[in-house]
Design a protein around this motif. Structure first.
Motif, PDB file in Angstrom:
ATOM      1  N   ASP A 227       0.766  -1.340  -0.110  1.00  0.00           N
ATOM      2  CA  ASP A 227      -0.016  -0.041   0.057  1.00  0.00           C
ATOM      3  C   ASP A 227       0.776   1.216  -0.297  1.00  0.00           C
ATOM      4  OD1 ASP A 227      -3.290  -0.747   0.643  1.00  0.00           O
ATOM      5  OD2 ASP A 227      -1.593  -2.158   1.290  1.00  0.00           O
ATOM      6  N   ARG A 228       1.973   1.118   0.391  1.00  0.00           N
ATOM      7  CA  ARG A 228       3.111   2.096   0.419  1.00  0.00           C
ATOM      8  C   ARG A 228       4.431   1.520   0.426  1.00  0.00           C
ATOM      9  NH1 ARG A 228       2.627   8.058   2.942  1.00  0.00           N
ATOM     10  NH2 ARG A 228       0.409   7.265   3.277  1.00  0.00           N
ATOM     11  N   ILE A 229       5.471   2.161  -0.192  1.00  0.00           N
ATOM     12  CA  ILE A 229       6.815   1.787  -0.048  1.00  0.00           C
ATOM     13  C   ILE A 229       7.463   3.004   0.071  1.00  0.00           C
ATOM     14  CG2 ILE A 229       8.872   0.811  -1.384  1.00  0.00           C
ATOM     15  CD1 ILE A 229       6.621  -0.820  -3.387  1.00  0.00           C
ATOM     16  N   CYS A 230       8.162   2.846   1.281  1.00  0.00           N
ATOM     17  CA  CYS A 230       9.004   4.387   1.817  1.00  0.00           C
ATOM     18  C   CYS A 230      10.301   4.370   1.082  1.00  0.00           C
ATOM     19  CB  CYS A 230       9.213   4.005   3.314  1.00  0.00           C
ATOM     20  SG  CYS A 230       7.670   3.885   4.294  1.00  0.00           S
ATOM     21  N   ALA A 231      10.929   5.538   1.186  1.00  0.00           N
ATOM     22  CA  ALA A 231      11.941   5.973   0.568  1.00  0.00           C
ATOM     23  C   ALA A 231      13.370   4.961   0.582  1.00  0.00           C
ATOM     24  CB  ALA A 231      12.595   7.379   0.837  1.00  0.00           C
ATOM     25  N   ASN A 232      13.030   4.229   1.961  1.00  0.00           N
ATOM     26  CA  ASN A 232      14.310   3.455   2.222  1.00  0.00           C
ATOM     27  C   ASN A 232      13.941   1.933   1.995  1.00  0.00           C
ATOM     28  OD1 ASN A 232      12.429   2.862   4.345  1.00  0.00           O
ATOM     29  ND2 ASN A 232      13.890   2.388   6.080  1.00  0.00           N
ATOM     30  N   GLY A 233      12.928   1.820   1.508  1.00  0.00           N
ATOM     31  CA  GLY A 233      12.279   0.451   1.085  1.00  0.00           C
ATOM     32  C   GLY A 233      11.603  -0.431   2.060  1.00  0.00           C
ATOM     33  N   ASP A 234      11.238   0.324   3.110  1.00  0.00           N
ATOM     34  CA  ASP A 234      10.335  -0.310   3.970  1.00  0.00           C
ATOM     35  C   ASP A 234       9.000  -0.509   3.361  1.00  0.00           C
ATOM     36  OD1 ASP A 234      12.203  -0.607   6.107  1.00  0.00           O
ATOM     37  OD2 ASP A 234      11.316   1.308   7.261  1.00  0.00           O
ATOM     38  N   VAL A 235       8.264  -1.704   3.786  1.00  0.00           N
ATOM     39  CA  VAL A 235       6.909  -2.010   2.590  1.00  0.00           C
ATOM     40  C   VAL A 235       5.895  -1.951   3.848  1.00  0.00           C
ATOM     41  CG1 VAL A 235       5.622  -3.853   1.499  1.00  0.00           C
ATOM     42  CG2 VAL A 235       8.284  -3.290   0.919  1.00  0.00           C
ATOM     43  N   ILE A 236       4.762  -1.079   3.425  1.00  0.00           N
ATOM     44  CA  ILE A 236       3.627  -0.873   4.349  1.00  0.00           C
ATOM     45  C   ILE A 236       2.449  -1.838   3.721  1.00  0.00           C
ATOM     46  CG2 ILE A 236       1.892   0.645   5.220  1.00  0.00           C
ATOM     47  CD1 ILE A 236       4.710   1.020   6.098  1.00  0.00           C
ATOM     48  N   ARG A 266       8.583   8.435  -1.901  1.00  0.00           N
ATOM     49  CA  ARG A 266       9.822   9.014  -1.793  1.00  0.00           C
ATOM     50  C   ARG A 266      10.000  10.043  -0.607  1.00  0.00           C
ATOM     51  NH1 ARG A 266       9.921   8.055  -7.087  1.00  0.00           N
ATOM     52  NH2 ARG A 266      11.184   6.370  -7.751  1.00  0.00           N
ATOM     53  N   ASP A 267       8.823  10.586  -0.310  1.00  0.00           N
ATOM     54  CA  ASP A 267       8.623  11.643   0.542  1.00  0.00           C
ATOM     55  C   ASP A 267       8.391  11.286   1.794  1.00  0.00           C
ATOM     56  OD1 ASP A 267       8.656  13.675  -1.355  1.00  0.00           O
ATOM     57  OD2 ASP A 267       6.546  13.541  -1.661  1.00  0.00           O
ATOM     58  N   THR A 268       8.411   9.764   2.154  1.00  0.00           N
ATOM     59  CA  THR A 268       8.325   9.315   3.467  1.00  0.00           C
ATOM     60  C   THR A 268       9.389   8.629   3.637  1.00  0.00           C
ATOM     61  OG1 THR A 268       5.802   9.287   3.435  1.00  0.00           O
ATOM     62  CG2 THR A 268       7.004   7.727   4.789  1.00  0.00           C
ATOM     63  N   PRO A 269      10.311   8.699   4.653  1.00  0.00           N
ATOM     64  CA  PRO A 269      11.704   8.330   4.930  1.00  0.00           C
ATOM     65  C   PRO A 269      11.580   6.959   5.250  1.00  0.00           C
ATOM     66  CG  PRO A 269      11.571  10.341   6.085  1.00  0.00           C
ATOM     67  CD  PRO A 269      10.515  10.059   5.658  1.00  0.00           C
ATOM     68  N   SER A 270      10.772   6.419   6.045  1.00  0.00           N
ATOM     69  CA  SER A 270      10.702   5.184   6.523  1.00  0.00           C
ATOM     70  C   SER A 270       9.504   4.582   7.123  1.00  0.00           C
ATOM     71  CB  SER A 270      11.808   5.051   7.594  1.00  0.00           C
ATOM     72  OG  SER A 270      11.308   5.315   8.921  1.00  0.00           O
ATOM     73  N   GLY A 271       9.074   3.377   7.488  1.00  0.00           N
ATOM     74  CA  GLY A 271       7.496   3.013   7.863  1.00  0.00           C
ATOM     75  C   GLY A 271       7.149   3.771   9.114  1.00  0.00           C
ATOM     76  N   THR A 272       8.423   3.947   9.870  1.00  0.00           N
ATOM     77  CA  THR A 272       7.942   4.665  11.301  1.00  0.00           C
ATOM     78  C   THR A 272       7.171   5.976  10.958  1.00  0.00           C
ATOM     79  OG1 THR A 272      10.066   5.426  11.438  1.00  0.00           O
ATOM     80  CG2 THR A 272       9.711   3.328  12.470  1.00  0.00           C
ATOM     81  N   ARG A 317      20.417  -6.472  -2.505  1.00  0.00           N
ATOM     82  CA  ARG A 317      21.797  -6.021  -3.236  1.00  0.00           C
ATOM     83  C   ARG A 317      22.144  -4.612  -2.871  1.00  0.00           C
ATOM     84  NH1 ARG A 317      21.284  -8.667  -9.200  1.00  0.00           N
ATOM     85  NH2 ARG A 317      21.308 -10.793  -8.684  1.00  0.00           N
ATOM     86  N   GLY A 318      21.129  -3.986  -1.926  1.00  0.00           N
ATOM     87  CA  GLY A 318      21.424  -2.583  -1.408  1.00  0.00           C
ATOM     88  C   GLY A 318      20.692  -1.625  -2.169  1.00  0.00           C
ATOM     89  N   GLU A 319      19.885  -1.946  -3.412  1.00  0.00           N
ATOM     90  CA  GLU A 319      19.384  -0.706  -3.977  1.00  0.00           C
ATOM     91  C   GLU A 319      18.054  -0.423  -3.318  1.00  0.00           C
ATOM     92  OE1 GLU A 319      18.211  -2.669  -7.730  1.00  0.00           O
ATOM     93  OE2 GLU A 319      20.248  -3.229  -8.176  1.00  0.00           O
TER      94      GLU A 319
END
Length: 321
Positions: A227-236, A266-272, A317-319
């Motif tokens: 439903d949302r993928i954060c800028a750091n790759g965290d998945v909601i 990309r405007d949301t840094p992480s899942g927190t 792989r760090g992407e």
């Protein structure tokens, strides 16, 4: 079949709350009816919500053509009808940007949102099927999926379930385990309904069985949406996703997320930083208070790869998105 569309001046949806027992079409003529459909989950799934948001603004632009204050309020109500999925607000804002050009321009933009999601589903199906084949080798994989990510959630085809359908068409799928997805059973009701229509061999499992089935060697990869993928790759994603990610990590199997670029935030840094919707006790129990988060946060380091309509992001792989 389009599961949400604009038809003769109204928004038509397949009522997901009636499935699988009844295939019922709802015609939504007002912003209030659309918001009620969103909040009751008659329409759900990140891409479909983006389309619903855009079509909702198209409705509002016609009803409140000569009342800018009422129109602004209607757009705000649509954007915030559900807080967690980024697509809803994005679709509404995108259509709202055309308000100065009149209702027909707003509707044209809403239809463009719909058409882009349809095209995105087809692209994700191809890219995702190629990735599964690469990661799982020559064997036909057994996949586990969670919640519903088919055409019901994405206008046509779907995200993760679209990949499943493409593998089935290629003859490269051994079968699917659909996690039932408590408390509203989107997997048992909706995913099973779509897989049955496609002729895909599948079984339904209770949510908590997933990690054990992985540990027992009955699952080759987990594939689901977001439903949302954060800028750091965290998945909601739907509550229960995190548990499946932990199970996949422990079992050493790929954990794949399939979602359109419109879901990458990309405007949301992480899942927190994401507001997680709590849907209240009534969906869970009538006998006591309950905590009922609709979504959870899967940390990026548990994700193997993210597939969008434009690219494959190898998180392992760090992407980053």
């Amino acid at each position: 079949m389009r599961t949400i569309d604009w038809v003769n001046g109204a928004v038509e949806i397949i009522d997901q709350t009636a499935l699988p027992g009844e295939e019922r079409i709802l015609r939504l003529h007002t912003v209030g009816e659309l918001i009620a459909a969103i909040q009751s989950l008659a329409v759900r799934g990140a891409p479909a919500l983006g389309v619903a948001g855009a079509f909702g603004v198209a409705l509002a632009s016609r009803v409140h053509l000569d009342d800018p204050a009422a129109l602004d309020l209607a757009v705000q109500r649509i954007e915030t009808a559900r807080p967690t999925a980024v697509n809803l607000a994005r679709g509404a804002r995108r259509a709202a940007a055309l308000i100065p050009h009149g209702p027909e321009a707003v509707l044209a933009e809403a239809r463009a949102v719909r058409d882009e999601e349809i095209a995105a589903s087809a692209a994700m199906a191809r890219l995702g099927a190629d990735l599964v084949a690469e990661l799982c080798g020559e064997e036909r994989p057994r996949l586990l999926t969670h919640c519903n990510t088919g055409g019901l959630a994405a206008v046509t085809v779907g995200t993760a379930l679209g990949v499943v359908g493409e593998l089935h068409r290629r003859g490269r799928l051994a079968g699917v385990i659909a996690s039932e997805t408590r408390p509203l059973l989107q997997g048992a009701r909706l995913t099973s309904w779509e897989l049955t229509r496609w002729g895909v061999e599948h079984r339904v499992a209770v949510d908590s069985a997933g990690p054990f089935l992985m540990a027992r060697g009955e699952v080759d990869a987990v594939i689901l949406g977001a439903d949302r993928i954060c800028a750091n790759g965290d998945v909601i994603n739907k509550i229960g996703t995190y548990s499946h990610a932990l199970g996949a990590h422990r079992a050493g199997i790929p954990f794949l997320v399939v979602a359109p670029e419109s879901t990458v935030d990309r405007d949301t840094p992480s899942g927190t930083d994401v507001e997680i919707e709590d849907r209240g006790s009534a969906e869970v129990t009538a006998w006591s208070e309950a905590v009922n988060p609709a979504f959870d946060i899967t940390p990026y380091d548990l994700v193997t790869a993210i597939v969008t309509d434009r690219r494959v992001i190898r998180v392992d792989r760090g992407e980053k998105p």
